[in-house]
Design a protein around this motif. Structure first.
Motif, PDB file in Angstrom:
ATOM      1  N   ALA A  59       0.832  -1.206   0.000  1.00 48.77           N
ATOM      2  CA  ALA A  59       0.000   0.000   0.000  1.00 48.77           C
ATOM      3  C   ALA A  59       0.868   1.257   0.000  1.00 48.77           C
ATOM      4  O   ALA A  59       0.542   2.254  -0.655  1.00 48.77           O
ATOM      5  CB  ALA A  59      -0.920  -0.003   1.220  1.00 48.77           C
ATOM      6  N   ALA A  60       2.003   1.203   0.722  1.00 48.43           N
ATOM      7  CA  ALA A  60       2.910   2.359   0.772  1.00 48.43           C
ATOM      8  C   ALA A  60       3.487   2.642  -0.612  1.00 48.43           C
ATOM      9  O   ALA A  60       3.543   3.809  -1.042  1.00 48.43           O
ATOM     10  CB  ALA A  60       4.031   2.093   1.778  1.00 48.43           C
ATOM     11  N   VAL A  61       3.909   1.588  -1.317  1.00 49.77           N
ATOM     12  CA  VAL A  61       4.452   1.774  -2.675  1.00 49.77           C
ATOM     13  C   VAL A  61       3.370   2.347  -3.593  1.00 49.77           C
ATOM     14  O   VAL A  61       3.622   3.282  -4.366  1.00 49.77           O
ATOM     15  CB  VAL A  61       4.983   0.440  -3.230  1.00 49.77           C
ATOM     16  N   PHE A  62       2.173   1.792  -3.513  1.00 49.74           N
ATOM     17  CA  PHE A  62       1.040   2.255  -4.316  1.00 49.74           C
ATOM     18  C   PHE A  62       0.800   3.745  -4.095  1.00 49.74           C
ATOM     19  O   PHE A  62       0.709   4.530  -5.045  1.00 49.74           O
ATOM     20  CB  PHE A  62      -0.204   1.441  -3.931  1.00 49.74           C
ATOM     21  N   ILE A  63       0.695   4.139  -2.836  1.00 49.35           N
ATOM     22  CA  ILE A  63       0.351   5.525  -2.498  1.00 49.35           C
ATOM     23  C   ILE A  63       1.475   6.482  -2.892  1.00 49.35           C
ATOM     24  O   ILE A  63       1.223   7.547  -3.470  1.00 49.35           O
ATOM     25  CB  ILE A  63       0.048   5.639  -0.989  1.00 49.35           C
ATOM     26  N   VAL A  64       2.722   6.104  -2.605  1.00 57.16           N
ATOM     27  CA  VAL A  64       3.853   6.982  -2.922  1.00 57.16           C
ATOM     28  C   VAL A  64       3.938   7.237  -4.424  1.00 57.16           C
ATOM     29  O   VAL A  64       4.093   8.386  -4.875  1.00 57.16           O
ATOM     30  CB  VAL A  64       5.171   6.378  -2.395  1.00 57.16           C
ATOM     31  N   LEU A  65       3.823   6.162  -5.224  1.00 52.43           N
ATOM     32  CA  LEU A  65       3.937   6.332  -6.670  1.00 52.43           C
ATOM     33  C   LEU A  65       2.751   7.110  -7.237  1.00 52.43           C
ATOM     34  O   LEU A  65       2.926   7.940  -8.145  1.00 52.43           O
ATOM     35  CB  LEU A  65       4.063   4.969  -7.355  1.00 52.43           C
ATOM     36  N   MET A  66       1.557   6.864  -6.708  1.00 55.20           N
ATOM     37  CA  MET A  66       0.389   7.595  -7.213  1.00 55.20           C
ATOM     38  C   MET A  66       0.473   9.070  -6.841  1.00 55.20           C
ATOM     39  O   MET A  66       0.169   9.948  -7.666  1.00 55.20           O
ATOM     40  CB  MET A  66      -0.894   6.966  -6.640  1.00 55.20           C
ATOM     41  N   LEU A  67       0.920   9.358  -5.617  1.00 58.58           N
ATOM     42  CA  LEU A  67       1.073  10.753  -5.212  1.00 58.58           C
ATOM     43  C   LEU A  67       2.168  11.448  -6.024  1.00 58.58           C
ATOM     44  O   LEU A  67       2.060  12.636  -6.341  1.00 58.58           O
ATOM     45  CB  LEU A  67       1.388  10.842  -3.711  1.00 58.58           C
ATOM     46  N   ALA A  68       3.216  10.705  -6.349  1.00 64.00           N
ATOM     47  CA  ALA A  68       4.283  11.270  -7.187  1.00 64.00           C
ATOM     48  C   ALA A  68       3.735  11.627  -8.563  1.00 64.00           C
ATOM     49  O   ALA A  68       4.074  12.682  -9.132  1.00 64.00           O
ATOM     50  CB  ALA A  68       5.437  10.280  -7.307  1.00 64.00           C
ATOM     51  N   GLU A  69       2.876  10.751  -9.101  1.00 62.52           N
ATOM     52  CA  GLU A  69       2.244  11.049 -10.388  1.00 62.52           C
ATOM     53  C   GLU A  69       1.420  12.337 -10.301  1.00 62.52           C
ATOM     54  O   GLU A  69       1.502  13.198 -11.189  1.00 62.52           O
ATOM     55  CB  GLU A  69       1.335   9.888 -10.797  1.00 62.52           C
ATOM     56  N   VAL A  70       0.639  12.446  -9.243  1.00 60.97           N
ATOM     57  CA  VAL A  70      -0.211  13.637  -9.079  1.00 60.97           C
ATOM     58  C   VAL A  70       0.658  14.889  -8.935  1.00 60.97           C
ATOM     59  O   VAL A  70       0.355  15.943  -9.519  1.00 60.97           O
ATOM     60  CB  VAL A  70      -1.123  13.465  -7.851  1.00 60.97           C
ATOM     61  N   ALA A  71       1.751  14.781  -8.168  1.00 61.51           N
ATOM     62  CA  ALA A  71       2.620  15.944  -7.949  1.00 61.51           C
ATOM     63  C   ALA A  71       3.264  16.407  -9.251  1.00 61.51           C
ATOM     64  O   ALA A  71       3.293  17.611  -9.543  1.00 61.51           O
ATOM     65  CB  ALA A  71       3.698  15.585  -6.920  1.00 61.51           C
ATOM     66  N   VAL A  72       3.773  15.463 -10.042  1.00 60.60           N
ATOM     67  CA  VAL A  72       4.394  15.836 -11.320  1.00 60.60           C
ATOM     68  C   VAL A  72       3.340  16.413 -12.262  1.00 60.60           C
ATOM     69  O   VAL A  72       3.569  17.421 -12.938  1.00 60.60           O
ATOM     70  CB  VAL A  72       5.106  14.626 -11.970  1.00 60.60           C
ATOM     71  N   PHE A  73       2.162  15.771 -12.282  1.00 61.13           N
ATOM     72  CA  PHE A  73       1.066  16.253 -13.122  1.00 61.13           C
ATOM     73  C   PHE A  73       0.723  17.708 -12.779  1.00 61.13           C
ATOM     74  O   PHE A  73       0.463  18.525 -13.671  1.00 61.13           O
ATOM     75  CB  PHE A  73      -0.164  15.360 -12.923  1.00 61.13           C
TER      76      PHE A  73
END
Length: 238
Positions: free
Chosen positions: A102-116
């Protein structure tokens, strides 16, 4: 050509997902069905016609792409957890769907949102591919391939064991899954190359589609094998 491949991927994935529908209606394999539905929806959203139509309705340019990535990540989490459970690997299942996963999922998804959020592009294109000249756009695209690669890296050792199974269906399932997961790892490597060679992006997208089809085919093989075993068991006791 890429447009045709995109529609073909959706059709194939949807057909394979439908093989799971009867068991879902019977209350079995619901996580796998939800996984298949999420992945089909993710690919459907980024087909040109659907993406363009929704892009005109959503006030934030390319926000549809973020939704597609969330659906893809969710589908992969559910599929990865189901595969780990099928291969009786609780530690791997925890790394997929437990707290670490879940931590990997959330970190990568939040990184996507931040870059977006910091990428300013008015060009409507899945994966922000209309602006591949921007380094941040290529980072955004590469991050999207990191989660499938994470799931694949965890599951490759499991499915390799199935290659030596005495059961033909188990071997076929493992072959399809192994091919899909290895292609997911290859896609991540190609995505890293894309950071410095933008032209590598489009061949990488083809690899992504083939990987998705291979994994879906593996799950379908597993489903049909289980149905066959259940029918043989019923005949023995009828």
């Amino acid at each position: 050509m890429s447009m045709v491949i995109g529609y073909l991927i959706v059709v194939v994935l949807a057909a394979l997902a439908l093989t799971r529908l009867p068991s879902a209606l019977a209350g079995r394999n619901l996580p796998v069905v939800l996984s298949a539905a999420s992945i089909v929806a993710a690919f459907a959203l980024i087909t040109p016609a659907v993406y363009a139509a929704l892009g005109r309705l959503v006030p934030i340019p390319n926000a549809v792409d973020l939704v597609a990535k969330l659906l893809l990540f969710t589908g992969l989490l559910l599929a990865g957890s189901a595969v780990a459970r099928a291969y009786d690997a609780p530690r791997t299942q925890r790394l997929v769907s437990g707290l670490p996963g879940a931590a990997v999922f959330i970190v990568l998804m939040l990184a996507e949102v931040a870059v977006f959020a910091v990428v300013h592009t008015g060009r409507i294109a899945p994966d922000l591919a209309g602006d591949l000249g921007s380094p941040l756009v290529r980072v955004y695209s590469t991050l999207a391939t990191a989660y499938p690669a994470y799931i694949a890296l965890l599951l490759v050792p499991l499915v390799r064991r199935g290659l030596s199974s005495g059961d033909l269906s188990a071997r076929m399932t493992s072959r399809f899954l192994l091919a899909g997961f290895l292609l997911a790892l290859l896609r991540f490597v190609v995505a890293v190359v894309t950071l410095v060679v933008p032209a590598a992006y489009y061949p990488g997208q083809v690899v992504s589609g083939i990987a998705a089809i291979a994994v879906a085919a593996g799950l379908a093989c597993a489903f049909f094998a289980r149905v066959g075993r259940e029918r043989r068991t019923q005949r023995q006791f009828s």
